[in-house]
Design a protein around this motif. Structure first.
Motif, mmCIF file in Angstrom:
data_model
loop_
_atom_site.group_PDB
_atom_site.id
_atom_site.type_symbol
_atom_site.label_atom_id
_atom_site.label_comp_id
_atom_site.label_asym_id
_atom_site.label_seq_id
_atom_site.Cartn_x
_atom_site.Cartn_y
_atom_site.Cartn_z
ATOM 1 N N GLY A 1 0.778 -1.223 0.000
ATOM 2 C CA GLY A 1 0.000 0.000 0.000
ATOM 3 C C GLY A 1 0.811 1.275 0.000
ATOM 4 N N GLU A 2 0.180 2.320 -0.480
ATOM 5 C CA GLU A 2 0.822 3.635 -0.585
ATOM 6 C C GLU A 2 1.137 4.257 0.775
ATOM 7 O OE1 GLU A 2 2.515 6.387 -3.103
ATOM 8 O OE2 GLU A 2 1.132 4.904 -3.911
ATOM 9 N N PRO A 3 0.221 4.243 1.777
ATOM 10 C CA PRO A 3 0.547 4.899 3.047
ATOM 11 C C PRO A 3 1.790 4.353 3.731
ATOM 12 C CG PRO A 3 -1.810 4.539 2.887
ATOM 13 C CD PRO A 3 -1.183 3.801 1.731
ATOM 14 N N VAL A 4 1.943 3.017 3.781
ATOM 15 C CA VAL A 4 3.128 2.435 4.412
ATOM 16 C C VAL A 4 4.380 2.839 3.648
ATOM 17 C CG1 VAL A 4 4.344 0.292 4.931
ATOM 18 C CG2 VAL A 4 1.914 0.492 5.439
ATOM 19 N N PHE A 5 4.305 2.763 2.321
ATOM 20 C CA PHE A 5 5.429 3.178 1.488
ATOM 21 C C PHE A 5 5.813 4.621 1.785
ATOM 22 C CE2 PHE A 5 6.240 5.741 -2.332
ATOM 23 C CZ PHE A 5 7.517 5.305 -2.651
ATOM 24 N N ARG A 6 4.828 5.522 1.879
ATOM 25 C CA ARG A 6 5.101 6.940 2.114
ATOM 26 C C ARG A 6 5.701 7.167 3.500
ATOM 27 N NH1 ARG A 6 5.470 10.033 -2.068
ATOM 28 N NH2 ARG A 6 4.674 11.840 -0.973
ATOM 29 N N LEU A 7 5.205 6.444 4.493
ATOM 30 C CA LEU A 7 5.708 6.612 5.849
ATOM 31 C C LEU A 7 7.163 6.159 5.969
ATOM 32 C CD1 LEU A 7 2.573 5.397 7.824
ATOM 33 C CD2 LEU A 7 3.617 7.655 8.055
ATOM 34 N N LEU A 8 7.537 5.123 5.236
ATOM 35 C CA LEU A 8 8.884 4.567 5.356
ATOM 36 C C LEU A 8 9.909 5.263 4.477
ATOM 37 C CD1 LEU A 8 8.099 0.740 5.534
ATOM 38 C CD2 LEU A 8 8.887 2.220 7.395
ATOM 39 N N THR A 9 9.461 6.177 3.629
ATOM 40 C CA THR A 9 10.394 6.893 2.753
ATOM 41 C C THR A 9 10.280 8.392 2.984
ATOM 42 O OG1 THR A 9 8.796 7.087 0.940
ATOM 43 C CG2 THR A 9 10.181 5.120 0.965
ATOM 44 N N SER A 10 11.331 9.099 2.618
ATOM 45 C CA SER A 10 11.268 10.554 2.711
ATOM 46 C C SER A 10 11.295 11.174 1.327
ATOM 47 C CB SER A 10 12.446 11.107 3.491
ATOM 48 O OG SER A 10 13.122 10.204 4.223
ATOM 49 N N GLN A 11 11.096 10.369 0.333
ATOM 50 C CA GLN A 11 11.212 10.848 -1.041
ATOM 51 C C GLN A 11 9.878 11.404 -1.534
ATOM 52 O OE1 GLN A 11 12.910 7.622 -3.365
ATOM 53 N NE2 GLN A 11 13.779 6.781 -1.515
ATOM 54 N N GLU A 12 9.950 12.125 -2.641
ATOM 55 C CA GLU A 12 8.743 12.689 -3.235
ATOM 56 C C GLU A 12 8.126 11.742 -4.255
ATOM 57 O OE1 GLU A 12 7.299 15.450 -2.179
ATOM 58 O OE2 GLU A 12 8.892 15.502 -0.676
ATOM 59 N N LYS A 13 8.658 10.553 -4.351
ATOM 60 C CA LYS A 13 8.126 9.596 -5.316
ATOM 61 C C LYS A 13 6.891 8.891 -4.771
ATOM 62 C CE LYS A 13 12.450 8.450 -7.688
ATOM 63 N NZ LYS A 13 13.360 7.344 -8.088
ATOM 64 N N PHE A 14 6.122 8.308 -5.691
ATOM 65 C CA PHE A 14 4.984 7.496 -5.335
ATOM 66 C C PHE A 14 5.308 6.040 -5.645
ATOM 67 C CE2 PHE A 14 3.276 11.699 -6.044
ATOM 68 C CZ PHE A 14 2.400 11.859 -4.985
ATOM 69 N N LEU A 15 4.507 5.152 -5.105
ATOM 70 C CA LEU A 15 4.732 3.725 -5.310
ATOM 71 C C LEU A 15 4.830 3.389 -6.795
ATOM 72 C CD1 LEU A 15 2.844 0.945 -3.331
ATOM 73 C CD2 LEU A 15 3.509 0.626 -5.696
ATOM 74 N N LYS A 16 3.943 3.949 -7.599
ATOM 75 C CA LYS A 16 3.907 3.625 -9.022
ATOM 76 C C LYS A 16 5.186 4.041 -9.746
ATOM 77 C CE LYS A 16 1.344 7.833 -10.250
ATOM 78 N NZ LYS A 16 0.056 8.344 -10.787
ATOM 79 N N ASP A 17 5.929 5.004 -9.166
ATOM 80 C CA ASP A 17 7.201 5.403 -9.790
ATOM 81 C C ASP A 17 8.204 4.258 -9.757
ATOM 82 O OD1 ASP A 17 6.318 8.027 -10.323
ATOM 83 O OD2 ASP A 17 6.816 8.647 -8.285
ATOM 84 N N TYR A 18 8.162 3.441 -8.718
ATOM 85 C CA TYR A 18 9.076 2.301 -8.611
ATOM 86 C C TYR A 18 8.661 1.177 -9.559
ATOM 87 C CZ TYR A 18 11.367 4.504 -4.679
ATOM 88 O OH TYR A 18 12.093 5.381 -3.909
ATOM 89 N N TRP A 19 7.422 1.245 -10.003
ATOM 90 C CA TRP A 19 6.942 0.306 -11.027
ATOM 91 C C TRP A 19 7.040 0.947 -12.410
ATOM 92 C CZ3 TRP A 19 2.990 -3.943 -9.867
ATOM 93 C CH2 TRP A 19 3.217 -4.472 -8.584
ATOM 94 N N ASP A 20 7.729 2.086 -12.473
ATOM 95 C CA ASP A 20 8.041 2.803 -13.718
ATOM 96 C C ASP A 20 6.791 3.108 -14.542
ATOM 97 O OD1 ASP A 20 9.826 4.135 -15.359
ATOM 98 O OD2 ASP A 20 10.222 2.375 -16.601
ATOM 99 N N TYR A 21 5.851 3.767 -13.884
ATOM 100 C CA TYR A 21 4.611 4.172 -14.548
ATOM 101 C C TYR A 21 4.870 5.297 -15.541
ATOM 102 C CZ TYR A 21 -0.088 6.153 -15.093
ATOM 103 O OH TYR A 21 -1.262 6.638 -15.603
ATOM 104 N N ASN A 22 4.375 5.133 -16.753
ATOM 105 C CA ASN A 22 4.475 6.161 -17.792
ATOM 106 C C ASN A 22 3.096 6.816 -17.927
ATOM 107 O OD1 ASN A 22 4.455 7.585 -20.270
ATOM 108 N ND2 ASN A 22 6.089 6.279 -21.087
ATOM 109 N N PRO A 23 2.968 8.099 -17.525
ATOM 110 C CA PRO A 23 1.646 8.738 -17.557
ATOM 111 C C PRO A 23 1.082 8.919 -18.962
ATOM 112 C CG PRO A 23 3.362 10.329 -17.016
ATOM 113 C CD PRO A 23 4.012 8.985 -16.982
ATOM 114 N N LYS A 24 1.937 8.900 -19.962
ATOM 115 C CA LYS A 24 1.457 9.073 -21.337
ATOM 116 C C LYS A 24 0.799 7.787 -21.846
ATOM 117 C CE LYS A 24 4.766 12.657 -22.651
ATOM 118 N NZ LYS A 24 5.869 13.044 -23.578
#
Length: 222
Positions: A143-166
């Motif tokens: 989940g996103e909340p746990v990921f956000r709590l454990l990191t200090s980065q501005e990235k989202f979970l989907k960035d680590y799955w290399d999401y292409n918004p286009k």
């Protein structure tokens, strides 16, 4: 005393301490239900799964939660995690599953993230103690909340799955979270409800392949 009992007792102590020191009217800690113990398989632990907390929306069903992530019952979440575990050539007997917050809140605390942030440090300390018992296990978060709590980065979970918004799909340049507050590398996974989204549903098999074949942490599932 075994590890599960020891961790549950410490979680109870943290819950009571936080309740007395910094409880929040917006989402109080629930003292009526006991903390939920971790799940620990009976064989060598090769995979750690970290969830958020046991506070499901159905209040009446909470008292029936006696194991982290409900891994002692058949349900959609267990089927999802079994898909992950089986792909890695493991079984539930190789899994240790725990929540960052092991006690219940009045309402699901992802709706009040500031409460989780305020209660984070003491629960993180306990989580690190748990992880220290399995120094060679790979770790995934849910989940996103746990990921956000454990990191200090501005990235989202989907960035680590290399999401292409286009294209709304992945370009396949996957990564895992190396620098984080847990002090151990981990792989961020969506929680089971997020599999309704086409991106996560389609990308799960290829991210699992990346996860299985990552050697940077000097640990082989086999």
């Amino acid at each position: 005393m075994n590890l599960k009992d020891d961790i549950t007792i410490k979680a109870l102590e943290i819950r009571n301490e936080l309740k007395s020191e910094m409880d929040f009217d917006i989402n109080p800690i629930d003292l009526e239900l006991s903390p939920v113990p971790p799940y620990m398989g009976s064989e060598a632990i090769k995979l750690i799964i970290i969830g958020q907390d046991p506070t499901i929306r159905n209040i009446n069903s909470r008292k029936r939660i006696t194991c982290t992530l409900n891994l002692n019952k058949e349900n959609a979440l267990k089927r999802y995690l079994n898909q992950v575990i089986t792909y890695l050539d493991l079984s539930l007997e190789n899994v240790y599953a725990t929540n960052l917050f092991k006690y219940f809140y009045t309402i699901p605390p992802a709706d009040t993230i500031n409460v989780l942030e305020a209660h984070f440090e003491k629960n993180l300390e306990l989580l690190k103690v748990e992880m220290s018992h399995f120094p060679y296990a790979k770790i995934i978060t849910l989940g996103e909340p746990v990921f956000r709590l454990l990191t200090s980065q501005e990235k989202f979970l989907k960035d680590y799955w290399d999401y292409n918004p286009k294209t709304k799909s992945t370009d396949g340049n996957f990564t895992f979270v190396n620098t984080n507050k847990l002090g151990r590398p981990f792989f961020p996974f969506p929680h089971q409800p997020s599999l309704r989204k086409q991106f996560y549903r389609a990308t799960l098999p290829v991210y699992l392949e990346f996860f299985k074949n990552t050697r940077e942490m000097n640990f082989d599932f086999k």
